[in-house]
Design a protein around this motif. Structure first.
Motif, PDB file in Angstrom:
ATOM      1  N   LEU A   1      15.260  -4.243  -1.649  1.00  0.00           N
ATOM      2  CA  LEU A   1      14.298  -3.287  -1.100  1.00  0.00           C
ATOM      3  C   LEU A   1      13.592  -2.493  -2.191  1.00  0.00           C
ATOM      4  CD1 LEU A   1      16.368  -2.118   1.956  1.00  0.00           C
ATOM      5  CD2 LEU A   1      14.101  -3.129   2.074  1.00  0.00           C
ATOM      6  N   ARG A   2      13.775  -2.877  -3.434  1.00  0.00           N
ATOM      7  CA  ARG A   2      12.994  -2.232  -4.487  1.00  0.00           C
ATOM      8  C   ARG A   2      11.508  -2.504  -4.248  1.00  0.00           C
ATOM      9  NH1 ARG A   2      14.702  -0.437  -9.580  1.00  0.00           N
ATOM     10  NH2 ARG A   2      16.937  -0.119  -9.700  1.00  0.00           N
ATOM     11  N   PRO A   3      10.636  -1.558  -4.582  1.00  0.00           N
ATOM     12  CA  PRO A   3      10.864  -0.369  -5.398  1.00  0.00           C
ATOM     13  C   PRO A   3      11.306   0.876  -4.625  1.00  0.00           C
ATOM     14  CG  PRO A   3       8.539  -0.580  -4.951  1.00  0.00           C
ATOM     15  CD  PRO A   3       9.184  -1.781  -4.313  1.00  0.00           C
ATOM     16  N   LEU A   4      11.517   0.773  -3.300  1.00  0.00           N
ATOM     17  CA  LEU A   4      11.874   1.963  -2.545  1.00  0.00           C
ATOM     18  C   LEU A   4      13.234   2.508  -2.947  1.00  0.00           C
ATOM     19  CD1 LEU A   4      10.615   0.993   1.022  1.00  0.00           C
ATOM     20  CD2 LEU A   4       9.520   2.516  -0.631  1.00  0.00           C
ATOM     21  N   THR A   5      14.116   1.651  -3.471  1.00  0.00           N
ATOM     22  CA  THR A   5      15.435   2.102  -3.879  1.00  0.00           C
ATOM     23  C   THR A   5      15.502   2.424  -5.370  1.00  0.00           C
ATOM     24  OG1 THR A   5      16.142  -0.208  -4.112  1.00  0.00           O
ATOM     25  CG2 THR A   5      16.621   0.888  -2.017  1.00  0.00           C
ATOM     26  N   HIS A   6      14.363   2.583  -5.997  1.00  0.00           N
ATOM     27  CA  HIS A   6      14.350   2.935  -7.422  1.00  0.00           C
ATOM     28  C   HIS A   6      14.967   4.315  -7.649  1.00  0.00           C
ATOM     29  CE1 HIS A   6      12.771   2.621 -11.567  1.00  0.00           C
ATOM     30  NE2 HIS A   6      12.553   3.919 -11.465  1.00  0.00           N
ATOM     31  N   TYR A   7      14.676   5.247  -6.759  1.00  0.00           N
ATOM     32  CA  TYR A   7      15.155   6.613  -6.920  1.00  0.00           C
ATOM     33  C   TYR A   7      16.214   7.019  -5.896  1.00  0.00           C
ATOM     34  CZ  TYR A   7      11.195   7.356 -10.075  1.00  0.00           C
ATOM     35  OH  TYR A   7      10.301   7.278 -11.117  1.00  0.00           O
ATOM     36  N   ARG A   8      16.479   6.203  -4.893  1.00  0.00           N
ATOM     37  CA  ARG A   8      17.448   6.575  -3.861  1.00  0.00           C
ATOM     38  C   ARG A   8      18.108   5.309  -3.329  1.00  0.00           C
ATOM     39  NH1 ARG A   8      13.220   8.047   1.091  1.00  0.00           N
ATOM     40  NH2 ARG A   8      11.591   6.637   0.342  1.00  0.00           N
TER      41      ARG A   8
END
Length: 395
Positions: A17-24
């Motif tokens: 699910l990157r890039p949405l999971t880059h920071y969380r």
């Protein structure tokens, strides 16, 4: 069963699910406008769970700071999976904190309380060391399959490819304490310890493992376009309505000439401008803004996102703090989406925009575009393919 403790496996990243999971981490991604993990907690509590142990790992501080020590007056205990070596390895992190029987669920899948209740009811510790919830689903990819004879599990297989009759493993379990030793004894694969290998070890030693077929809402987001399907399923099933008094929050501002097409959920402090059209199947996170005469359909728009005047946003998922400029066109899918080294053809995703993407307006997105966090898109650009973080896209 009487009151029971739950272990929630929430240590994974969700790399697909990157890039949405880059920071969380994945459990904090939105399902509609609420973090997936919050939905998990809600369903556990509805099923009668009285305390919850959360296995955290990737970006664990984000999870712990979001929820704190209690949720809806239910105590939360955190244990850390220092390295993500599989679901079985995650459960081992809770050994010593909980004792069987224990309910185990994934923190990144929505499972309706009815499924959880069915598994709890079916488990009898005198006759079974494990009880699995299974669903009648034709498509098992990329999930596990369970062979069930009457109520007895005879096999659990990841990604089955033979002609046996499988049911989908819903990822809802009740275990006695024997599961910990079984996971340790099971032969690891590719350096990972999985729950299914632990269950297979129980079967190999003749331990009784039961399964129960259940109905109810079960959805998982494995790939970016799944976030749309998860949110839409929750909208259609009424789960969102259960959490909110109305689809449009009281503190949201909707211009009298705007059109809201159900089903939608519009979170607190959103603003929808004159002549804008929002919906159907649209989720606006807190403090999102939709400019005048913009159109937003079949999209999950995360918090603090700004959609400019006259923009078109269809089949789109955004991260937090995204700006989509005036007149930009995200016209809708399907498109070919790259995830890692694989290309998925014809998925209904036009664009995925990571956190803090800045689109300056007048741009056009080719279906299947995946834009990393902190990307800057110049006015009038054509955006396609996968764009790495911190990149400037020129017109």
């Amino acid at each position: 069963m009487d009151s029971i403790s739950a272990v929630v496996l929430a240590g994974g990243e969700g790399s697909r699910l990157r890039p949405l999971t880059h920071y969380r981490p994945k459990p904090l991604l939105p399902a509609a406008t609420t973090p997936i993990l919050e939905h998990v907690f809600d369903q556990l509590i509805e099923a009668g769970v009285t305390d919850i142990t959360v296995v955290v790992g990737y970006k664990r501080q984000r999870v712990q700071s979001h929820f704190g020590s209690t949720y809806r007056n239910i105590p939360l205990t955190y244990v850390t999976q220092d390295h993500q070596f599989g679901s079985g390895h995650a459960l081992l992190a809770a050994d010593g904190t909980v004792e069987g029987p224990m309910l185990v669920v994934n923190g990144d899948q929505f499972v309706e309380s009815a499924i959880i209740e069915d598994v709890l009811e079916a488990h009898d510790g005198d006759n079974a060391v494990a009880t699995l919830g299974v669903l009648n689903r034709m498509d098992l990819d990329p999930y596990g399959g369970v062979v069930l004879e009457d109520e007895t599990v005879t096999a659990v297989v990841e990604n089955p490819d033979d002609d046996r009759s499988y049911r989908l493993n819903a990822g809802v379990y009740v275990f006695e304490s024997e599961i910990f030793e079984a996971i340790r004894d099971a032969e690891s694969r590719a350096g990972e310890q999985s729950l299914t290998d632990g269950i297979a070890e129980l079967l190999d030693h003749g331990e009784p493992v039961r399964g129960t077929v259940s109905d109810g809402v079960w959805v998982d987001a494995t790939y970016p376009w799944d976030l749309l399907d998860v949110s839409f399923e929750l909208l259609e099933s009424g789960v969102v309505d259960e959490k909110r008094a109305a689809p449009v929050a009281e503190t949201a501002t909707v211009h009298e000439s705007a059109v809201i097409r159900d089903p939608v959920v519009i979170a607190p402090d959103c603003e929808v401008g004159a002549g804008a059209v929002v919906g159907p199947f649209t989720c606006l996170g807190e403090n999102a803004t939709v400019g005048s005469n913009a159109v937003v359909e079949r999209s999950v728009i995360d918090s603090d996102t700004r959609i400019g005047a006259n923009a078109t946003v269809i089949d789109c998922v955004t991260g937090v703090g995204v700006t989509i400029g005036n007149g930009t066109a995200i016209p809708g899918g399907p498109g070919d989406v790259r995830v890692g080294d694989r290309i998925f053809e014809g998925e209904r995703l036009c664009a995925l925009l990571g956190d803090r993407v800045m689109d300056r307006g007048g741009s056009t997105y080719v279906p299947g575009a995946v834009i990393g966090p902190d990307v800057s898109v110049e006015a009038g650009a054509t955006v396609h393919g996968t764009i790495a973080e911190d990149t400037e896209v020129r017109s």
